[in-house]
Write an enzyme that holds these catalytic residues in place. Structure first.
Site, PDB file in Angstrom:
ATOM      1  N   CYS A  73       6.697   7.691   1.579  1.00  0.00           N
ATOM      2  CA  CYS A  73       6.229   9.142   2.285  1.00  0.00           C
ATOM      3  C   CYS A  73       6.304   9.049   3.874  1.00  0.00           C
ATOM      4  O   CYS A  73       6.364   8.143   4.371  1.00  0.00           O
ATOM      5  CB  CYS A  73       4.695   9.385   2.082  1.00  0.00           C
ATOM      6  SG  CYS A  73       3.953  11.100   2.357  1.00  0.00           S
TER       7      CYS A  73
ATOM      8  N   HIS B  96       4.696  14.745  -6.095  1.00  0.00           N
ATOM      9  CA  HIS B  96       4.447  14.121  -4.781  1.00  0.00           C
ATOM     10  C   HIS B  96       4.084  15.263  -3.898  1.00  0.00           C
ATOM     11  O   HIS B  96       2.846  14.842  -3.169  1.00  0.00           O
ATOM     12  CB  HIS B  96       5.508  13.073  -4.538  1.00  0.00           C
ATOM     13  CG  HIS B  96       5.276  12.564  -3.061  1.00  0.00           C
ATOM     14  ND1 HIS B  96       4.934  11.191  -3.083  1.00  0.00           N
ATOM     15  CD2 HIS B  96       5.349  12.846  -1.892  1.00  0.00           C
ATOM     16  CE1 HIS B  96       4.816  10.909  -1.839  1.00  0.00           C
ATOM     17  NE2 HIS B  96       4.931  11.936  -0.914  1.00  0.00           N
ATOM     18  N   GLU B  97       4.722  16.072  -3.827  1.00  0.00           N
ATOM     19  CA  GLU B  97       4.516  17.115  -2.731  1.00  0.00           C
ATOM     20  C   GLU B  97       3.346  18.171  -3.114  1.00  0.00           C
ATOM     21  O   GLU B  97       2.637  18.329  -2.191  1.00  0.00           O
ATOM     22  CB  GLU B  97       5.936  17.917  -2.611  1.00  0.00           C
ATOM     23  CG  GLU B  97       7.079  17.178  -2.149  1.00  0.00           C
ATOM     24  CD  GLU B  97       6.926  16.416  -0.940  1.00  0.00           C
ATOM     25  OE1 GLU B  97       5.863  16.666   0.097  1.00  0.00           O
ATOM     26  OE2 GLU B  97       7.645  15.455  -0.776  1.00  0.00           O
TER      27      GLU B  97
ATOM     28  N   HIS C 221       0.098  16.514  -1.784  1.00  0.00           N
ATOM     29  CA  HIS C 221       0.145  16.643  -0.402  1.00  0.00           C
ATOM     30  C   HIS C 221      -0.808  18.055  -0.012  1.00  0.00           C
ATOM     31  O   HIS C 221      -1.478  17.931   0.721  1.00  0.00           O
ATOM     32  CB  HIS C 221       1.261  16.924   0.270  1.00  0.00           C
ATOM     33  CG  HIS C 221       1.769  15.542   0.819  1.00  0.00           C
ATOM     34  ND1 HIS C 221       1.239  14.769   1.876  1.00  0.00           N
ATOM     35  CD2 HIS C 221       3.176  14.759   0.575  1.00  0.00           C
ATOM     36  CE1 HIS C 221       2.007  13.685   1.934  1.00  0.00           C
ATOM     37  NE2 HIS C 221       3.173  13.623   1.485  1.00  0.00           N
TER      38      HIS C 221
END
Length: 335
Positions: free
Chosen positions: A240, A282-283, A286
């Site tokens: 990341c 993953h995003e 965020h």
């Protein structure tokens, strides 16, 4: 002044404030944190005479090169330290400081702080407000890092009024350029201080951080929702931009169905699999304030990049059979 706390198997290092009179205004300061048994150390560089350290609960020792947060900016330094669980805030050591920690064993019972002058020159202070210039000449916001208060919060949705405006389109272009400039295969708006539910991902050609990953078309997602996910999962060494220098062995669903809007504001629904599904999840984390270190199954599955680079020297099957075999950018069905 400095404070020391003792208690059980936990050591708490509180904040030490050091007067400028301890050394020249632009000179280095050397800080020592002394615990009960043998040495572990790290180094960094201070622009202010302030030092804050975190205490750890320790179980065993590990030598690694880890990112250190200096004035909100990570710098990798050689660090011999135990595997740990943070008990207080993240370390904030001023630029220019040199700190030495001493202590080894199954527990650390206390710390003492003292200071001495050092002649080392201070390093340039790259603050967040400065930004960076992208490959297309645009000024880009700096990255936000693990521990940033707003980065670790759930973000609010983009409003209907914002979508389609020239300003919003400029921010989307900034996000794409930031991903390219900082070397990511995906990036979420909060990582560059745009506090909203937007991210993009894609690979043009190859990416040196994921050399074995295949090309992936660029996608923008606005106000995305994951409405379905497969029961089958896979694993990957994730990295990341907001957690530089570290990799984590993370399990996620193999496929997801995601709904949202694209860069044109059009409503879309796409079933994603393989690497696109992995990066999208993953995003998506965020924009919910979640970073990959919280997804690893155990502390041995969070390792520095230097360890990944030297995996030829890993013990057979460490840290697990699947993780030992998997190259960066590849997915693995075996844990």
């Amino acid at each position: 002044m400095s404070k020391m706390v003792r208690g059980g198997a936990l050591a708490c290092v509180l904040v030490g404030f050091l007067k400028p009179s301890l050394g020249p205004p632009n000179g280095g300061l050397r800080y020592f944190a002394v615990a009960s048994q043998a040495m572990q150390s790290f180094s960094c560089t201070p622009s202010t005479p302030h030092l804050s350290l975190t205490a750890f609960s320790t179980t065993r020792s590990l030598s690694l090169s880890a990112p250190l947060r200096l004035n909100h900016r990570p710098v990798s330094r050689p660090l011999s330290r135990p595997l740990y669980r943070p008990l207080l805030s993240s370390p904030r050591v001023p630029l220019g400081a040199v700190a030495t920690r001493q202590g080894r064993g199954n527990s650390v019972f206390g710390w003492q702080l003292r200071a001495e002058t050092s002649g080392s020159a201070s390093q340039p202070d790259h603050s967040r407000k400065n930004g960076e210039t992208g490959t297309e000449g645009n000024t880009l916001p700096p990255l936000r890092y693990l521990g940033d208060e707003r980065l670790m919060q759930r973000q609010g949705e983009v409003t209907e009024q914002e979508i389609g405006t020239a300003e919003f389109a400029q921010k989307l272009e900034m996000l794409r350029e930031a991903m390219k400039h900082y070397g990511g295969i995906g990036i979420a708006a909060p990582q560059v201080g745009w506090w909203t539910r937007v991210f993009c991902f894609g690979i043009e050609g190859t990416n040196p951080r994921y050399p074995d990953a295949a090309a992936m078309p660029l996608q923008f997602w606005i106000n995305p929702e994951i409405v379905w996910q497969s029961k089958e999962t896979n694993w990957m060494w994730e990295g990341c931009l907001s957690v530089p220098g570290m990799r984590g062995w993370v399990e996620r669903p193999k496929e997801v169905l995601m709904k949202g809007r694209n860069e044109k504001g059009e409503e879309i629904a796409v079933k994603l699999g393989g690497l696109p599904a992995r990066v999208a999840q993953h995003e998506f984390d965020h924009i919910d304030g979640v970073l990959f270190p919280s997804r690893v199954p155990g502390q041995q599955f969070l390792v520095p990049q230097a360890s990944i680079d030297g995996r030829a020297g890993w013990a057979e099957g460490w840290p697990s059979v699947g993780s030992h075999q998997t190259a960066l950018g590849q997915l693995q069905d075996v844990p």
